[in-house]
Design a protein around this motif. Sequence first.
Motif, PDB file in Angstrom:
ATOM      1  N   ALA A  23       0.828  -1.198   0.000  1.00  0.00           N
ATOM      2  CA  ALA A  23       0.000   0.000   0.000  1.00  0.00           C
ATOM      3  C   ALA A  23       0.865   1.251   0.000  1.00  0.00           C
ATOM      4  O   ALA A  23       1.835   1.346   0.752  1.00  0.00           O
ATOM      5  CB  ALA A  23      -0.914   0.003   1.216  1.00  0.00           C
ATOM      6  N   ALA A  24       0.511   2.205  -0.841  1.00  0.00           N
ATOM      7  CA  ALA A  24       1.192   3.493  -0.867  1.00  0.00           C
ATOM      8  C   ALA A  24       0.607   4.401   0.208  1.00  0.00           C
ATOM      9  O   ALA A  24      -0.596   4.373   0.467  1.00  0.00           O
ATOM     10  CB  ALA A  24       1.060   4.146  -2.234  1.00  0.00           C
ATOM     11  N   SER A  25       1.464   5.201   0.824  1.00  0.00           N
ATOM     12  CA  SER A  25       1.033   6.042   1.935  1.00  0.00           C
ATOM     13  C   SER A  25       0.185   7.238   1.506  1.00  0.00           C
ATOM     14  O   SER A  25      -0.542   7.799   2.317  1.00  0.00           O
ATOM     15  CB  SER A  25       2.248   6.544   2.716  1.00  0.00           C
ATOM     16  OG  SER A  25       3.102   7.317   1.883  1.00  0.00           O
ATOM     17  N   ILE A  26       0.295   7.628   0.240  1.00  0.00           N
ATOM     18  CA  ILE A  26      -0.489   8.730  -0.290  1.00  0.00           C
ATOM     19  C   ILE A  26      -1.105   8.336  -1.623  1.00  0.00           C
ATOM     20  O   ILE A  26      -0.652   7.391  -2.266  1.00  0.00           O
ATOM     21  CB  ILE A  26       0.353  10.018  -0.464  1.00  0.00           C
ATOM     22  CG1 ILE A  26       1.515   9.773  -1.437  1.00  0.00           C
ATOM     23  CG2 ILE A  26       0.862  10.509   0.871  1.00  0.00           C
ATOM     24  CD1 ILE A  26       2.311  11.011  -1.766  1.00  0.00           C
ATOM     25  N   SER A  27      -2.130   9.063  -2.022  1.00  0.00           N
ATOM     26  CA  SER A  27      -2.783   8.789  -3.293  1.00  0.00           C
ATOM     27  C   SER A  27      -1.848   9.096  -4.457  1.00  0.00           C
ATOM     28  O   SER A  27      -1.055  10.031  -4.401  1.00  0.00           O
ATOM     29  CB  SER A  27      -4.055   9.612  -3.422  1.00  0.00           C
ATOM     30  OG  SER A  27      -4.989   9.268  -2.414  1.00  0.00           O
ATOM     31  N   ILE A  28      -1.969   8.300  -5.499  1.00  0.00           N
ATOM     32  CA  ILE A  28      -1.148   8.468  -6.697  1.00  0.00           C
ATOM     33  C   ILE A  28      -2.052   8.909  -7.838  1.00  0.00           C
ATOM     34  O   ILE A  28      -3.009   8.208  -8.187  1.00  0.00           O
ATOM     35  CB  ILE A  28      -0.425   7.164  -7.057  1.00  0.00           C
ATOM     36  CG1 ILE A  28       0.421   6.689  -5.878  1.00  0.00           C
ATOM     37  CG2 ILE A  28       0.434   7.352  -8.302  1.00  0.00           C
ATOM     38  CD1 ILE A  28       0.988   5.297  -6.045  1.00  0.00           C
ATOM     39  N   SER A  70      -2.150  -7.956  -9.229  1.00  0.00           N
ATOM     40  CA  SER A  70      -3.356  -7.163  -9.398  1.00  0.00           C
ATOM     41  C   SER A  70      -3.184  -5.838  -8.668  1.00  0.00           C
ATOM     42  O   SER A  70      -2.285  -5.699  -7.839  1.00  0.00           O
ATOM     43  CB  SER A  70      -4.584  -7.909  -8.866  1.00  0.00           C
ATOM     44  OG  SER A  70      -4.467  -8.174  -7.480  1.00  0.00           O
ATOM     45  N   ARG A  71      -4.041  -4.865  -8.979  1.00  0.00           N
ATOM     46  CA  ARG A  71      -3.951  -3.580  -8.302  1.00  0.00           C
ATOM     47  C   ARG A  71      -5.323  -2.943  -8.153  1.00  0.00           C
ATOM     48  O   ARG A  71      -6.271  -3.283  -8.861  1.00  0.00           O
ATOM     49  CB  ARG A  71      -3.008  -2.628  -9.051  1.00  0.00           C
ATOM     50  CG  ARG A  71      -3.475  -2.218 -10.439  1.00  0.00           C
ATOM     51  CD  ARG A  71      -2.446  -1.286 -11.095  1.00  0.00           C
ATOM     52  NE  ARG A  71      -2.407   0.022 -10.452  1.00  0.00           N
ATOM     53  CZ  ARG A  71      -1.396   0.885 -10.552  1.00  0.00           C
ATOM     54  NH1 ARG A  71      -0.318   0.559 -11.264  1.00  0.00           N
ATOM     55  NH2 ARG A  71      -1.456   2.057  -9.938  1.00  0.00           N
ATOM     56  N   ASP A  72      -5.401  -2.026  -7.214  1.00  0.00           N
ATOM     57  CA  ASP A  72      -6.599  -1.237  -6.984  1.00  0.00           C
ATOM     58  C   ASP A  72      -6.171   0.216  -7.093  1.00  0.00           C
ATOM     59  O   ASP A  72      -5.533   0.751  -6.190  1.00  0.00           O
ATOM     60  CB  ASP A  72      -7.187  -1.539  -5.604  1.00  0.00           C
ATOM     61  CG  ASP A  72      -8.509  -0.840  -5.354  1.00  0.00           C
ATOM     62  OD1 ASP A  72      -8.720   0.263  -5.879  1.00  0.00           O
ATOM     63  OD2 ASP A  72      -9.344  -1.400  -4.615  1.00  0.00           O
ATOM     64  N   ASN A  73      -6.499   0.859  -8.202  1.00  0.00           N
ATOM     65  CA  ASN A  73      -6.056   2.234  -8.440  1.00  0.00           C
ATOM     66  C   ASN A  73      -6.618   3.222  -7.411  1.00  0.00           C
ATOM     67  O   ASN A  73      -5.943   4.169  -7.022  1.00  0.00           O
ATOM     68  CB  ASN A  73      -6.446   2.682  -9.847  1.00  0.00           C
ATOM     69  CG  ASN A  73      -5.671   1.959 -10.925  1.00  0.00           C
ATOM     70  OD1 ASN A  73      -4.590   1.410 -10.671  1.00  0.00           O
ATOM     71  ND2 ASN A  73      -6.200   1.948 -12.132  1.00  0.00           N
ATOM     72  N   ALA A  74      -7.845   3.011  -6.984  1.00  0.00           N
ATOM     73  CA  ALA A  74      -8.468   3.906  -6.020  1.00  0.00           C
ATOM     74  C   ALA A  74      -7.748   3.878  -4.675  1.00  0.00           C
ATOM     75  O   ALA A  74      -7.646   4.897  -3.994  1.00  0.00           O
ATOM     76  CB  ALA A  74      -9.936   3.555  -5.836  1.00  0.00           C
ATOM     77  N   LYS A  75      -7.243   2.705  -4.291  1.00  0.00           N
ATOM     78  CA  LYS A  75      -6.556   2.543  -3.012  1.00  0.00           C
ATOM     79  C   LYS A  75      -5.043   2.650  -3.131  1.00  0.00           C
ATOM     80  O   LYS A  75      -4.349   2.632  -2.119  1.00  0.00           O
ATOM     81  CB  LYS A  75      -6.922   1.207  -2.386  1.00  0.00           C
ATOM     82  CG  LYS A  75      -8.395   1.049  -2.052  1.00  0.00           C
ATOM     83  CD  LYS A  75      -8.672  -0.321  -1.437  1.00  0.00           C
ATOM     84  CE  LYS A  75     -10.136  -0.494  -1.103  1.00  0.00           C
ATOM     85  NZ  LYS A  75     -10.408  -1.838  -0.520  1.00  0.00           N
ATOM     86  N   SER A  76      -4.540   2.724  -4.352  1.00  0.00           N
ATOM     87  CA  SER A  76      -3.096   2.753  -4.607  1.00  0.00           C
ATOM     88  C   SER A  76      -2.401   1.551  -3.966  1.00  0.00           C
ATOM     89  O   SER A  76      -1.406   1.693  -3.249  1.00  0.00           O
ATOM     90  CB  SER A  76      -2.481   4.063  -4.102  1.00  0.00           C
ATOM     91  OG  SER A  76      -3.002   5.169  -4.811  1.00  0.00           O
ATOM     92  N   THR A  77      -2.952   0.376  -4.226  1.00  0.00           N
ATOM     93  CA  THR A  77      -2.376  -0.852  -3.701  1.00  0.00           C
ATOM     94  C   THR A  77      -2.074  -1.822  -4.831  1.00  0.00           C
ATOM     95  O   THR A  77      -2.677  -1.764  -5.896  1.00  0.00           O
ATOM     96  CB  THR A  77      -3.317  -1.546  -2.706  1.00  0.00           C
ATOM     97  OG1 THR A  77      -4.560  -1.862  -3.348  1.00  0.00           O
ATOM     98  CG2 THR A  77      -3.593  -0.652  -1.504  1.00  0.00           C
TER      99      THR A  77
END
Length: 118
Positions: A23-28, A70-77
């Motif tokens: 998980a990224a700490s901030i939105s991308i 896989s990824r979740d763009n909304a969650k930046s994960t």
Amino acid sequence: QVQLVESGGGLVKPGGSLGLSCAASISIFSLNIMGWYRQAPEKQRELVATITTEGNIKYADSVKGRFTISRDNAKSTVSLQMSNLKPKQTAVYYCNLKAPLIPGYDTWGQGTQVPVSS
């Protein structure tokens, strides 16, 4: 200032499965590539898999058909599901983030250990 935090690492028996998450700490907001790399003992760091914002995926030949990114763009994960693990795949697995529109941008997580052993 973005930080990447991996989770899910741990001991797994040969032939077993394991899921990793990052998980990224901030939105991308920019075009980006998230992925996983690994570094085995006494070996160089190598690509495992990457996935772009648009969903384009690249796998190392050694993991095709056995690992799924896989990824979740909304969650930046970004996640990695690993199956049929081999002892030779014992490594520290690192999450990575690249931003092609930002020259030199390359961020790494601290890594999570995945020992594959009986």
